[in-house]
Write an enzyme that holds these catalytic residues in place. Structure first.
Site, PDB file in Angstrom:
ATOM      1  N   LYS A 191       0.843  -1.206   0.000  1.00 50.74           N
ATOM      2  CA  LYS A 191       0.000   0.000   0.000  1.00 50.74           C
ATOM      3  C   LYS A 191       0.870   1.245   0.000  1.00 50.74           C
ATOM      4  O   LYS A 191       1.692   1.453   0.882  1.00 50.74           O
ATOM      5  CB  LYS A 191      -0.924   0.050   1.209  1.00 50.74           C
ATOM      6  CG  LYS A 191      -1.958   1.161   1.042  1.00 50.74           C
ATOM      7  CD  LYS A 191      -2.700   1.486   2.318  1.00 50.74           C
ATOM      8  CE  LYS A 191      -1.985   2.477   3.190  1.00 50.74           C
ATOM      9  NZ  LYS A 191      -1.795   3.826   2.597  1.00 50.74           N
ATOM     10  N   GLU A 266      10.070   0.186  10.496  1.00 52.27           N
ATOM     11  CA  GLU A 266      11.137   1.189  10.420  1.00 52.27           C
ATOM     12  C   GLU A 266      10.451   2.511  10.680  1.00 52.27           C
ATOM     13  O   GLU A 266       9.634   2.954   9.880  1.00 52.27           O
ATOM     14  CB  GLU A 266      11.817   1.123   9.049  1.00 52.27           C
ATOM     15  CG  GLU A 266      13.172   1.778   9.056  1.00 52.27           C
ATOM     16  CD  GLU A 266      13.100   3.223   8.633  1.00 52.27           C
ATOM     17  OE1 GLU A 266      13.144   4.096   9.525  1.00 52.27           O
ATOM     18  OE2 GLU A 266      12.966   3.468   7.436  1.00 52.27           O
ATOM     19  N   CYS A 300      13.820   9.708   7.686  1.00 47.73           N
ATOM     20  CA  CYS A 300      13.722   9.172   9.041  1.00 47.73           C
ATOM     21  C   CYS A 300      15.073   9.175   9.743  1.00 47.73           C
ATOM     22  O   CYS A 300      15.142   9.332  10.953  1.00 47.73           O
ATOM     23  CB  CYS A 300      13.107   7.782   9.021  1.00 47.73           C
ATOM     24  SG  CYS A 300      13.876   6.720   7.824  1.00 47.73           S
ATOM     25  N   GLU A 401      10.664  14.604  16.699  1.00 50.79           N
ATOM     26  CA  GLU A 401      11.011  14.546  15.275  1.00 50.79           C
ATOM     27  C   GLU A 401      10.186  15.598  14.519  1.00 50.79           C
ATOM     28  O   GLU A 401       8.961  15.612  14.613  1.00 50.79           O
ATOM     29  CB  GLU A 401      10.691  13.145  14.730  1.00 50.79           C
ATOM     30  CG  GLU A 401      11.111  12.953  13.282  1.00 50.79           C
ATOM     31  CD  GLU A 401      10.833  11.532  12.787  1.00 50.79           C
ATOM     32  OE1 GLU A 401       9.781  10.963  13.123  1.00 50.79           O
ATOM     33  OE2 GLU A 401      11.691  11.003  12.052  1.00 50.79           O
TER      34      GLU A 401
HETATM   35  P1  ADP Z   1       2.677  10.327   8.326  1.00 50.87           P
HETATM   36  O1  ADP Z   1       2.053  10.595   9.660  1.00 50.87           O
HETATM   37  O2  ADP Z   1       3.948  11.004   8.140  1.00 50.87           O
HETATM   38  O3  ADP Z   1       1.763  10.473   7.145  1.00 50.87           O
HETATM   39  P2  ADP Z   1       2.322   7.512   8.761  1.00 50.87           P
HETATM   40  O4  ADP Z   1       3.270   6.719   9.546  1.00 50.87           O
HETATM   41  O5  ADP Z   1       1.013   7.813   9.393  1.00 50.87           O
HETATM   42  O6  ADP Z   1       3.094   8.811   8.353  1.00 50.87           O
HETATM   43  O7  ADP Z   1       2.067   6.834   7.342  1.00 50.87           O
HETATM   44  C1  ADP Z   1       2.915   5.917   6.732  1.00 50.87           C
HETATM   45  C2  ADP Z   1       2.085   4.862   6.047  1.00 50.87           C
HETATM   46  O8  ADP Z   1       1.262   4.247   7.029  1.00 50.87           O
HETATM   47  C3  ADP Z   1       1.121   5.387   4.977  1.00 50.87           C
HETATM   48  O9  ADP Z   1       1.053   4.433   3.923  1.00 50.87           O
HETATM   49  C4  ADP Z   1      -0.200   5.467   5.713  1.00 50.87           C
HETATM   50  O10 ADP Z   1      -1.315   5.341   4.860  1.00 50.87           O
HETATM   51  C5  ADP Z   1      -0.093   4.270   6.632  1.00 50.87           C
HETATM   52  N1  ADP Z   1      -0.943   4.370   7.820  1.00 50.87           N
HETATM   53  C6  ADP Z   1      -1.280   5.474   8.519  1.00 50.87           C
HETATM   54  N2  ADP Z   1      -2.082   5.168   9.565  1.00 50.87           N
HETATM   55  C7  ADP Z   1      -2.271   3.817   9.530  1.00 50.87           C
HETATM   56  C8  ADP Z   1      -2.996   2.884  10.326  1.00 50.87           C
HETATM   57  N3  ADP Z   1      -3.690   3.268  11.379  1.00 50.87           N
HETATM   58  N4  ADP Z   1      -2.952   1.580   9.980  1.00 50.87           N
HETATM   59  C9  ADP Z   1      -2.220   1.171   8.926  1.00 50.87           C
HETATM   60  N5  ADP Z   1      -1.524   1.995   8.126  1.00 50.87           N
HETATM   61  C10 ADP Z   1      -1.538   3.310   8.416  1.00 50.87           C
END
Ligand code: ADP
Length: 501
Positions: A191, A266, A300, A401
């Protein structure tokens, strides 16, 4: 043309066909709900395209496809050299399409085109080729016990792997995850981040041509809380690999517990860069700049906490400030001389600005930047490279961060203090040490709590070398031979050669 594809012309004049569907079973399809997400150009805030967004029903369909492909003899029983050949062909196709892929990456993400092409795409091709080479070198062991027994191990794939990637390096993060998963014989549901769906979909157009059987590689778009959460919780998925923020990583870990998925994470960092009095200051300045300002600071492993020994503090700050002013050229990412493009989204842009306010209100000294950068047509999410000095350990900007072109500088007296402060964080991703004393460099490399230590460089990553964190920066390793560990089981087989009960 169906509404699953749209003809686009990028700002640099590149014309191409952008897929808009979910890529399942080697075909682009609409999402069951018909929901879409809109991708925005962060440089001018205009819409680029809308793409279909997956919900739980679409995840179910992708899992069924990946599960079927995992058991299908066309993939499961494929000769391992042939599996490597398909991956190699995939890498070659990516290389042939690299200008288009780099264009999409720059348009959708805002990173400079020269970086997207020469660094990100080179890394993507290199990573897939590197792991293609491993496909026929994965084998178990015979373990001698006694003449009455033959014991051996088989390294078998885990099954259906869910891979959730972030928006800062979409194609590179996809390659880091696809490479080891595929060469070990797994199938994948990857995804993309909702902020950057476009390049991953274009990658889907190359999968079938490379020769992967249907269902081996599936690409979904969709929001984290919907599609991402459905992947993390799915009972038909055996492993989850995630790159993103620490908060989301913890949520994923909880969701993945539902069927005890194998996980690799990560996550975030607040990596220190230590400069000792005996360092080559010119080198320290240059690497410190790359370490925090490249990719708009959205890395990161960014060395976002610079700690300078007292004897060279003033000299370093003056030289660093001058170097940033000279080299961190903010502008249109399609311009050749641009070093820094826009932040990925309005949310990130506002987040960085809020940290600037926090730094000012907590009493740190702002020596450069500290504001939005408005000279790129008055639009877009641009921020002036920002430097705070006189930063104290209790300041929010020292501890959290920021994920932007934003760095904090602080001084230390002794080596002991440097180690204590470097380790005084919940994170443990990277750390850089600048010293001309070889003994001190190696000593510190052992004492610093981090997954990666750079001596006299920063963010010097290499696809052959393990990448990952300790503490709340993650679990497991990607890249290198270590990256394979995350995608295989070691099955033990005990053969009785005659011992009677
Ligand atoms: P940011 O906050 O910088 O957008 P995230 O760590 O939330 O970074 O997002 C990284 C990835 O994790 C993206 O592909 C996002 O769609 C996915 N993501 C965000 N929230 C969830 C969740 N609750 N469950 C699974 N995947 C998630």
């Amino acid at each position: 043309m169906s509404d699953l594809f749209v003809e686009l012309t990028a700002p640099n004049g590149v014309k191409y066909t952008q897929p808009r569907g979910l890529f399942i079973n080697n075909e682009f399809v609409k999402s069951k709900s018909g929901e879409t997400i809109i991708s925005i150009n962060p440089s001018d805030e205009n819409e680029i395209a809308s793409v279909y967004a997956a919900g739980p029903e679409d995840v179910d369909i992708a899992v069924a496809a990946a599960r079927k492909a995992f058991k299908d003899p066309s993939w499961r029983d494929l000769d391992s050299s042939a599996r490597g050949d398909i991956m190699y062909k995939f890498a070659e196709l990516i290389d042939q399409h690299k200008e288009t892929l780099a264009t999409i990456e720059t348009w959708d993400n805002g990173k400079p085109y020269s970086v997207a092409l020469n660094e990100d795409l080179a890394e993507v091709v290199g990573t897939i080729k590197y792991y293609a080479g491993y496909a026929n070198k994965i084998h178990g062991q015979v373990i001698d016990t006694s003449p009455a027994k033959l014991a051996y191990t088989i390294r078998e794939p885990l099954g259906v792997c869910g891979q959730i990637i972030p928006w800062n390096y979409p194609l590179a993060m996809a390659a880091w995850k696809l490479g080891p998963a595929l060469c070990t014989g797994n199938t994948v549901i990857l995804k993309a981040a909702e902020q950057t769906p476009l390049s991953i979909l274009y990658l889907g157009t190359l999968v079938k041509e490379a020769g992967f059987p249907p269902g081996v590689i599936n690409f979904l778009n969709g929001e984290g809380r919907k599609a991402g959460a459905a992947i993390a919780q799915h009972l038909g998925i055996d492993k989850i690999a995630f790159t993103g923020s620490t908060g989301t990583g913890k949520e994923i870990m909880k969701m993945a517990a539902v069927n005890m998925k194998n996980i690799t994470l990560e996550t975030g960092g607040k990596s220190p860069l230590l400069v000792f009095d005996d360092a080559d200051l010119d080198q320290a300045v240059k690497w410190a700049h790359i370490g925090i300002m490249c990719n708009q600071g959205q890395v990161c492993t960014a060395t976002s906490r610079i700690l300078i020994q007292e004897g060279v503090y003033d000299k370093f700050v003056a030289a660093f400030k001058e170097h940033v002013a000279k080299t961190s050229i903010v502008g249109d990412p399609f311009n050749d001389d641009t070093f820094q493009g826009p932040q990925i989204t309005k949310t990130q842009y506002e987040r960085v600005l809020s940290y600037i306010e926090s730094g000012k209100s907590e009493g740190a000294t702002l020596v450069a930047g500290g504001e939005a950068y408005k000279d790129v047509g008055g639009k877009g999410f641009f921020i002036s490279p920002t430097i705070f000095t006189n930063v104290k350990d209790h300041h929010k900007i020292y501890r959290e961060e920021v994920f932007g072109p934003f760095v904090v500088i602080s001084s230390f007296k002794t080596e002991e203090e440097a180690i204590e402060r470097a380790n005084g964080t919940t994170y443990g991703l990277g750390a850089a040490v600048f010293t001309q004393d070889i003994t001190k460099g190696h000593r510190l490399a052992r004492l610093i709590e981090a997954g990666m230590v750079w001596i006299n460089s920063s963010n010097d990553s290499d696809i052959r070398i393990p990448f990952g964190g300790v503490k709340q920066s993650g679990i497991g390793r990607e890249l290198g031979e270590a990256g394979l560990e995350a995608y295989t089981n070691k099955k033990a087989v005990h053969v009785n050669l005659g011992t009677k009960l």
